[in-house]
Design a protein around this motif. Structure first.
Motif, PDB file in Angstrom:
ATOM      1  N   UNK A  30       2.525   1.573   6.696  1.00  0.00           N
ATOM      2  CA  UNK A  30       1.493   1.885   7.912  1.00  0.00           C
ATOM      3  C   UNK A  30       0.910   3.306   7.732  1.00  0.00           C
ATOM      4  N   UNK A  31       1.729   4.152   7.306  1.00  0.00           N
ATOM      5  CA  UNK A  31       1.086   5.684   7.016  1.00  0.00           C
ATOM      6  C   UNK A  31       0.288   5.521   5.819  1.00  0.00           C
TER       7      UNK A  31
ATOM      8  N   UNK B 155      -8.433  -6.073   3.919  1.00  0.00           N
ATOM      9  CA  UNK B 155      -8.067  -7.466   3.615  1.00  0.00           C
ATOM     10  C   UNK B 155      -6.609  -7.365   3.858  1.00  0.00           C
ATOM     11  N   UNK B 156      -5.881  -6.451   3.524  1.00  0.00           N
ATOM     12  CA  UNK B 156      -4.299  -6.330   3.711  1.00  0.00           C
ATOM     13  C   UNK B 156      -3.967  -6.268   5.255  1.00  0.00           C
ATOM     14  N   UNK B 157      -4.823  -5.764   6.005  1.00  0.00           N
ATOM     15  CA  UNK B 157      -4.480  -5.534   7.550  1.00  0.00           C
ATOM     16  C   UNK B 157      -5.059  -7.189   8.047  1.00  0.00           C
TER      17      UNK B 157
ATOM     18  N   UNK C 224       0.625  -1.238  -0.031  1.00  0.00           N
ATOM     19  CA  UNK C 224      -0.106  -0.094  -0.055  1.00  0.00           C
ATOM     20  C   UNK C 224       0.822   1.354  -0.051  1.00  0.00           C
ATOM     21  N   UNK C 225       2.076   1.274   0.320  1.00  0.00           N
ATOM     22  CA  UNK C 225       2.904   2.401   0.344  1.00  0.00           C
ATOM     23  C   UNK C 225       3.097   3.091  -0.905  1.00  0.00           C
TER      24      UNK C 225
END
Length: 57
Positions: free
Chosen positions: A52-53, A35-37, A19-20
């Motif tokens: 995370x950001x 879903x990623x988390x 996601x970054x």
């Protein structure tokens, strides 16, 4: 395991990015982040600062 059907184009765009560096269309951000988390939590995987950001946006 979570599988989501996507177009070949979307699959190529994402490749191995996290996601970054890649996020899907805004209409599906919530599902993608969820879903990623969940996957990271399920497998006790680390999350780096940039990832995370991006997840918090």
């Amino acid at each position: 395991m979570t599988l989501v059907g996507v177009t070949a184009r979307s699959n190529r765009q994402k490749s191995e990015q996290d996601p970054a560096t890649w996020m899907p269309a805004p209409a599906v951000h919530c599902r993608y982040v969820g879903e990623w988390v969940a996957t990271k939590h399920r497998w006790a995987l680390a999350v780096d600062h940039a990832e995370r950001e991006a997840l918090l946006v």
